[in-house]
Design a protein around this motif. Structure first.
Motif, PDB file in Angstrom:
ATOM      1  N   THR A  66    -113.831   7.847 -40.615  1.00  6.09           N
ATOM      2  CA  THR A  66    -113.086   9.061 -40.269  1.00  6.09           C
ATOM      3  C   THR A  66    -112.029   9.396 -41.312  1.00  6.09           C
ATOM      4  OG1 THR A  66    -111.469   7.791 -38.979  1.00  6.09           O
ATOM      5  CG2 THR A  66    -113.350   8.707 -37.786  1.00  6.09           C
ATOM      6  N   ARG A 116    -116.022  18.124 -46.082  1.00  5.11           N
ATOM      7  CA  ARG A 116    -115.530  16.775 -45.776  1.00  5.11           C
ATOM      8  C   ARG A 116    -116.255  15.777 -46.668  1.00  5.11           C
ATOM      9  NH1 ARG A 116    -118.471  17.748 -40.943  1.00  5.11           N
ATOM     10  NH2 ARG A 116    -116.497  17.919 -39.799  1.00  5.11           N
ATOM     11  N   ASP A 157    -114.647  11.955 -34.214  1.00  2.36           N
ATOM     12  CA  ASP A 157    -113.423  11.636 -34.944  1.00  2.36           C
ATOM     13  C   ASP A 157    -112.911  10.234 -34.648  1.00  2.36           C
ATOM     14  OD1 ASP A 157    -112.819  12.213 -32.346  1.00  2.36           O
ATOM     15  OD2 ASP A 157    -111.170  13.588 -32.773  1.00  2.36           O
ATOM     16  N   GLU A 207    -112.341  14.688 -41.001  1.00  2.00           N
ATOM     17  CA  GLU A 207    -112.109  16.082 -40.672  1.00  2.00           C
ATOM     18  C   GLU A 207    -112.456  16.977 -41.858  1.00  2.00           C
ATOM     19  OE1 GLU A 207    -108.170  16.863 -39.365  1.00  2.00           O
ATOM     20  OE2 GLU A 207    -108.276  15.539 -37.624  1.00  2.00           O
ATOM     21  N   SER A 208    -112.808  18.222 -41.546  1.00  2.00           N
ATOM     22  CA  SER A 208    -113.016  19.225 -42.579  1.00  2.00           C
ATOM     23  C   SER A 208    -111.671  19.612 -43.188  1.00  2.00           C
ATOM     24  CB  SER A 208    -113.697  20.452 -41.963  1.00  2.00           C
ATOM     25  OG  SER A 208    -113.796  21.488 -42.898  1.00  2.00           O
ATOM     26  N   THR A 209    -111.647  19.824 -44.516  1.00  2.00           N
ATOM     27  CA  THR A 209    -110.384  20.141 -45.187  1.00  2.00           C
ATOM     28  C   THR A 209    -110.653  21.002 -46.410  1.00  2.00           C
ATOM     29  OG1 THR A 209    -108.345  19.172 -46.073  1.00  2.00           O
ATOM     30  CG2 THR A 209    -110.421  18.089 -46.669  1.00  2.00           C
ATOM     31  N   VAL A 225    -111.905  24.545 -35.751  1.00  2.00           N
ATOM     32  CA  VAL A 225    -112.346  23.185 -36.033  1.00  2.00           C
ATOM     33  C   VAL A 225    -113.575  22.921 -35.191  1.00  2.00           C
ATOM     34  CG1 VAL A 225    -111.755  20.751 -35.962  1.00  2.00           C
ATOM     35  CG2 VAL A 225    -109.981  22.415 -36.485  1.00  2.00           C
TER      36      VAL A 225
END
Length: 441
Positions: free
Chosen positions: A304, A296, A31, A53-55, A26
């Protein structure tokens, strides 16, 4: 003894993990959009740049194939096994779940054996080209944070183009070309990402690195996001501050990693030889078992959280912003032009909050143009004046003792500098009332 042995094993594991993991799992911060801080005036909000967040973004996409009837199985047909291209007794049948290969199998969980995959019809209409467009759409602007990875169940195509759109599929730009022979296919000299630099990172290249037909263990194609990040953040992405600084100050760089749609253009299947074997056309087709896209929601550093509701992604905007990408100021908060947040200064960035409009000004609003804090007060985040102990009011224009009715020679608090407090606001009235225009308008 057991404790020391445990600590030794733990230290060894940490060392091995750091070697095995070339990039942080990560990366980045930002955040939190706001936090409360304590001042002499009490608790106030401190705002900062923030992002989701990256997902795994494949959970939220819609896929479209062109031509729409290119998937195998309707009508049923046989095709040749990849391990032995002359063993042509495999069947694709859309009406039988065990033999069907629909598009959604490109995005399902790949922990099973044998793996599931989408498959096209075979090249039975040769010499007419066997070409397929696979369009991935999010109906939302997203920022890519990791490599795009396409895993083929068939041989990797001899020719392919990965394209991107920033306007929901209205226009397209190439991301990267792939070919067994770049010069022949696209009139481009072959390159790899390793041939690029900070100055040429946006160059669109053709690579022969991932187009090797039927060779063993050659199923994966990459679009290298992290290798491009590494030009700024270092080979292990340790210096993210440098990357964020570049993304913040170079719009073209940030736009390069931003998309609303991706399109995979499969132009020629894996042939593996110079000539197409016209007697065994059932050996030529496309099959994809997995596509990975991590990223993201783009929220312009004003959120966020990105929610998925009614098949749509939307940022939950902070900083008095609104819109799918937090791309404008809320009603009554247009006291200055909207602006995206900024990664700088590291590590908290700048929120660039929207402030109340002049017509909707209430208490606790100030700026450094029209509404100056008076008597030594300081403007905090455009939401309130932090006044010296002896003063109060919206702009610190009142003596505290006046509110208490205790001002006098013995109070130690005389008249404010510059005369009557009310007179301090007089220079502001023309600007606030909009009387700077021509008379009579």
């Amino acid at each position: 003894m057991y404790l020391s042995r445990f600590l030794s094993i733990h230290a060894l594991w940490v060392t091995v993990s750091s070697v095995m993991q070339p990039y942080p799992l990560v990366w980045g911060h930002y955040d939190v959009c706001k936090t409360q801080i304590y001042t002499e005036e009490g608790k106030v909000w401190d705002y900062m740049a923030c992002q989701p967040e990256s997902t795994d973004m494949t959970k939220y996409l819609k896929v479209k194939l062109d031509p729409p009837d290119i998937t195998c199985g309707d009508p049923p047909e046989t095709f040749c096994a990849m391990g032995n291209p002359y063993m042509c007794n495999n069947e694709c049948d859309a009406s039988t779940p065990e033999l069907a290969h629909p598009p959604e199998l490109m995005f399902d969980f790949e922990g099973r054996h044998p793996s599931t995959f989408w498959q096209s019809a075979t090249w039975k209409e040769y010499p007419k080209p066997l070409q397929v467009n696979i369009t991935l759409s999010w109906s939302k602007t997203i920022e890519l944070t990791d490599n795009i990875v396409i895993t083929f169940e068939s041989g990797r195509p001899d020719q392919m183009i990965l394209e991107k759109s920033l306007d929901y599929g209205r226009t397209w730009q190439p991301y990267q070309y792939y070919a067994t022979d770049c010069l022949d296919a696209f009139h481009m000299d072959p390159k790899s990402v390793k041939d690029l630099s900070q100055h040429t990172v946006l160059e669109i290249i053709c690579t022969e690195e991932y187009s090797t037909g039927y060779t063993t263990n050659s199923k994966i194609i990459h679009f290298e996001i992290k290798d491009r990040f590494a030009f700024f953040a270092g080979p292990r992405l340790r210096n993210m501050a440098s990357l964020y600084g570049q993304l913040d100050t170079t719009k073209k760089l940030r736009d390069f990693f931003t998309v609303t749609d991706l399109r995979i253009r499969l132009l020629r299947p894996a042939v593996g030889e110079i000539f197409v074997d016209e007697l065994h056309l059932a050996r030529y087709f496309y099959a994809i078992s997995d596509i990975k896209v991590r990223g993201r929601c783009k929220c312009n550093l004003h959120a966020t959280v990105c929610v998925y509701d009614n098949s749509k992604l939307t940022c939950e905007c902070e900083h008095n912003t609104t819109g799918p990408d937090c791309g404008k100021c809320k009603k009554n908060y247009q006291g200055r032009p909207w602006s995206p947040g900024s990664y700088l200064p590291i590590p908290k960035g700048t929120a660039n909050t929207c402030i109340p409009s002049i017509s909707s000004i209430g208490t606790n609003v100030c700026d450094n143009e029209l509404l100056h804090c008076q008597n030594g007060g300081t403007c905090h985040n455009n939401v309130r004046c932090l006044c010296p102990a002896a003063y109060t009011g919206i702009l610190c224009e009142k003596l505290r003792c006046e509110e208490a009715g205790s001002c006098g020679p013995g109070s130690g608090q005389g008249a404010p500098p510059g005369g009557c407090p009310a007179l301090l606001l007089l220079p502001l009235l023309p600007a606030l009332l909009g009387t700077a225009g021509a008379p009579g308008l």
